[in-house]
Design a protein around this motif. Structure first.
Motif, PDB file in Angstrom:
ATOM      1  N   LYS A  56     -37.545   4.045  86.731  1.00 26.28           N
ATOM      2  CA  LYS A  56     -37.577   2.842  87.564  1.00 26.28           C
ATOM      3  C   LYS A  56     -37.696   1.590  86.684  1.00 26.28           C
ATOM      4  O   LYS A  56     -36.935   0.634  86.837  1.00 26.28           O
ATOM      5  N   ARG A  59     -34.452   1.019  84.705  1.00 20.44           N
ATOM      6  CA  ARG A  59     -33.317   0.548  85.502  1.00 20.44           C
ATOM      7  C   ARG A  59     -33.453  -0.937  85.830  1.00 20.44           C
ATOM      8  O   ARG A  59     -32.470  -1.613  86.084  1.00 20.44           O
ATOM      9  N   ARG A  60     -34.696  -1.413  85.833  1.00 13.29           N
ATOM     10  CA  ARG A  60     -34.934  -2.807  86.205  1.00 13.29           C
ATOM     11  C   ARG A  60     -34.948  -3.741  85.017  1.00 13.29           C
ATOM     12  O   ARG A  60     -35.405  -4.870  85.116  1.00 13.29           O
ATOM     13  N   ARG A 117     -26.552  -6.319 100.171  1.00  9.27           N
ATOM     14  CA  ARG A 117     -26.763  -5.225  99.215  1.00  9.27           C
ATOM     15  C   ARG A 117     -27.066  -5.715  97.786  1.00  9.27           C
ATOM     16  O   ARG A 117     -27.212  -4.924  96.876  1.00  9.27           O
ATOM     17  N   PHE A 121     -33.679  -7.221  92.382  1.00  8.35           N
ATOM     18  CA  PHE A 121     -34.022  -7.351  90.958  1.00  8.35           C
ATOM     19  C   PHE A 121     -32.979  -8.150  90.168  1.00  8.35           C
ATOM     20  O   PHE A 121     -33.102  -8.300  88.965  1.00  8.35           O
TER      21      PHE A 121
ATOM     22  N   VAL B  16     -35.032   5.846  94.123  1.00 11.88           N
ATOM     23  CA  VAL B  16     -35.317   4.406  94.032  1.00 11.88           C
ATOM     24  C   VAL B  16     -36.741   4.142  93.557  1.00 11.88           C
ATOM     25  O   VAL B  16     -36.976   3.267  92.727  1.00 11.88           O
ATOM     26  N   LEU B  17     -37.685   4.900  94.075  1.00 10.23           N
ATOM     27  CA  LEU B  17     -39.090   4.625  93.738  1.00 10.23           C
ATOM     28  C   LEU B  17     -39.551   5.440  92.533  1.00 10.23           C
ATOM     29  O   LEU B  17     -40.651   5.220  92.020  1.00 10.23           O
ATOM     30  N   LEU B  39     -41.002  -5.562  95.989  1.00 12.60           N
ATOM     31  CA  LEU B  39     -39.583  -5.498  95.600  1.00 12.60           C
ATOM     32  C   LEU B  39     -39.075  -4.060  95.607  1.00 12.60           C
ATOM     33  O   LEU B  39     -37.922  -3.791  95.937  1.00 12.60           O
ATOM     34  N   ASP B  40     -39.969  -3.115  95.223  1.00 11.12           N
ATOM     35  CA  ASP B  40     -39.598  -1.700  95.296  1.00 11.12           C
ATOM     36  C   ASP B  40     -39.169  -1.352  96.720  1.00 11.12           C
ATOM     37  O   ASP B  40     -38.181  -0.652  96.949  1.00 11.12           O
ATOM     38  N   VAL B  42     -38.116  -3.342  99.110  1.00 10.58           N
ATOM     39  CA  VAL B  42     -36.843  -3.971  99.494  1.00 10.58           C
ATOM     40  C   VAL B  42     -35.679  -3.091  99.022  1.00 10.58           C
ATOM     41  O   VAL B  42     -34.736  -2.810  99.770  1.00 10.58           O
ATOM     42  N   GLU B  43     -35.795  -2.634  97.787  1.00 14.55           N
ATOM     43  CA  GLU B  43     -34.720  -1.812  97.227  1.00 14.55           C
ATOM     44  C   GLU B  43     -34.629  -0.465  97.965  1.00 14.55           C
ATOM     45  O   GLU B  43     -33.534   0.051  98.205  1.00 14.55           O
ATOM     46  N   MET B  46     -32.953  -0.935 101.294  1.00  8.63           N
ATOM     47  CA  MET B  46     -31.487  -1.069 101.081  1.00  8.63           C
ATOM     48  C   MET B  46     -30.835   0.300 100.900  1.00  8.63           C
ATOM     49  O   MET B  46     -29.759   0.558 101.436  1.00  8.63           O
ATOM     50  N   GLU B  49     -30.667   2.011 104.255  1.00 14.88           N
ATOM     51  CA  GLU B  49     -29.603   1.426 105.085  1.00 14.88           C
ATOM     52  C   GLU B  49     -28.249   1.993 104.683  1.00 14.88           C
ATOM     53  O   GLU B  49     -27.412   2.324 105.525  1.00 14.88           O
TER      54      GLU B  49
END
Lengths: 395, 79
Positions: A56, A59-60, A117, A121, B16-17, B39-40, B42-43, B46, B49
């Motif tokens: 994580k 990737r950020r 979408r 970040f 994602v997390l 922010l995690d 939000v991602e 997404m 969705e």
């Protein structure tokens, strides 16, 4: 360096370069063959996992930031713990562009899938201050954390400004350097269409047939430390920053000022800051991009500053290509390695020096030398000039 | 609970997390147990969705602080 009298030691440095990851691999690369056959050179099979706690976090971070973090880790492994108040350790970093890969990727996402979408970040990944911010956060350095963004002169300016934080007594140590990873399809097209890139796809600085640069990337990070404090704690000292110069051509957005007058003034500023005469400089690490205009102006400027008996000059860009804002950082690392190995790396690919250039370009193979004060130049679009003088440490 | 739906939900969370599958219990709290910040999330939303072809306006997320509540929200949108 002018200031409150403090000298500046370099007590660690790390390198991420297309010709080698880690400073000694970088050195081997500098002695190897030059670039040819492509407009761009990028780090192949880059793996950031050793530098991040998990996928994580990795990737950020844009690749530009990942390079900076990797180089910082190598630099701090060498320097060891910095036993100073955290509020007196700064992070003064340089980049030409920042997280352009992230921006370009997210523009594609927006066009293909809509604005909903776009990654939350995007902003912290693309901002040009992200690499420096990431270093300060990872290590808890709470001194000044600022990013200098002066195109291809950025890292040279950052190193000079970082050194001055110590010279003036504001900081006891500063992490500094530069990072770049910006060769996206769009950026390459931009440079190509402005005819900055080599059409023959060869980087050959100062060669009579040079026709542009090869777009590179990479990072180098340095631990700068107040010299007396570094000596006191028994740190190994790789070099000393004696002075730096910074000025502007105020002439043209991309072309250097005619006769290299801006570069001449900049090198003189650095000499004055270092308290050295021109004849005390023993090597010039050139900006030497392989573009017709830069190399002509720089060669003329070096002759103007150092006279007909000018010191040996090299450009590592025959091997590294032009890593934009990281250039000054990779080149400062090359200078330190030239001290350690007592060799000046050659200007790769260059065979016939342009006849109008009355300078001593190191070509063919590395040249043995007695290490001494070295000036490193970098010049950026926008007319930004930077020169820094680094010397072997003499107590 | 629709296990197939939950497996797809879990895969998004893992990707994602970046959390271990074992931690993804219905009671797990995003912030305290999974270490996820705003922010995690939000991602993550997404990704959900996208995966389920749904739309989750921000107002639906009030009070959604556990894996179970988030999964229920997804289930209600899918069906």
């Amino acid at each position: 360096m002018q200031g409150a009298g403090h000298r500046i030691a370099i007590t660690g440095y790390g390198v991420v370069a297309t010709c080698g990851i880690g400073k000694q691999n970088f050195w081997k690369g500098l002695l190897g063959p030059g670039l040819s056959g492509s407009h761009t050179v990028e780090i192949e099979n880059w793996d950031a996992t050793p530098y991040y706690a998990g996928p994580k976090e990795m990737r950020r971070a844009d690749r530009c930031e990942q390079y900076a973090i990797a180089a910082a880790q190598e630099a701090l492994d060498q320097s060891g713990d910095l036993p100073y108040d955290r509020s007196r350790i700064g992070t003064i970093f340089g980049t030409g562009i920042g997280g352009l890969r992230t921006l370009e990727g997210q523009v594609e996402v927006r066009v293909a899938k809509g604005k909903e979408r776009v990654s939350p970040f995007l902003v912290p990944m693309m901002m040009s201050n992200a690499p420096g911010a990431a270093i300060s956060m990872r290590y808890g350095f709470q001194g000044p954390s600022e990013t200098i963004c002066t195109a291809c002169a950025a890292a040279t300016h950052a190193l000079g400004y970082a050194a001055r934080q110590i010279a003036w007594g504001r900081c006891d140590a500063v992490l500094s350097g530069g990072a770049e990873s910006a060769a996206t399809i769009t950026a390459v097209a931009g440079f190509e269409n402005m005819t900055a890139l080599s059409t023959t796809m060869v980087s050959k600085p100062f060669d009579a047939t040079r026709d542009g640069f090869v777009f590179g990337e990479g990072a180098a990070v340095f631990v700068l430390e107040r010299l007396d404090l570094a000596v006191k704690r028994g740190a190994k000292i790789y070099g000393e920053i004696l002075g730096a110069g910074s000025n502007a051509d105020a002439h043209h957005i991309t072309a250097p000022s005619p006769g290299g007058v801006g570069a001449i003034a900049c090198m003189k500023l650095a000499l004055e800051d270092a308290g050295l005469n021109a004849d005390q400089i023993k090597q010039v690490n050139a900006h030497g991009t392989s573009t017709p205009l830069n190399d002509a102006a720089e060669a003329h400027a070096v002759e103007a500053v150092f006279g007909s008996n000018n010191p040996p000059m090299t450009s590592i860009k025959g091997v590294t290509g032009h890593p934009l804002g990281a250039a000054g950082a990779l080149e400062a690392a090359a200078v330190l390695l030239s001290f350690e190995h007592k060799l000046i790396p050659p200007t790769a690919n260059t065979t016939v020096i342009a006849s109008e250039m009355k300078v001593d370009i190191v070509t063919g193979k590395a040249r043995a030398w007695t290490p001494g004060p070295t000036i490193s130049n970098n010049f950026g679009f926008g007319g930004h000039n930077g020169s820094i003088i680094i010397a072997p440490f003499v107590n | 609970m629709d296990q197939q739906l939950f497996d797809r939900f879990k895969k998004c969370a893992i990707d994602v997390l970046a959390v271990d599958a074992g931690k993804l219990t219905l009671e797990a709290k995003f912030k305290e147990d999974l270490g996820s910040d705003s922010l995690d999330l939000v991602e993550f939303v997404m990704a959900l969705e996208e995966e389920f072809g749904i739309s989750v306006p921000e107002s639906d997320l009030d009070g959604v602080d556990t894996v179970g509540k988030a999964f229920n929200l997804v289930t209600s949108k899918v069906s």
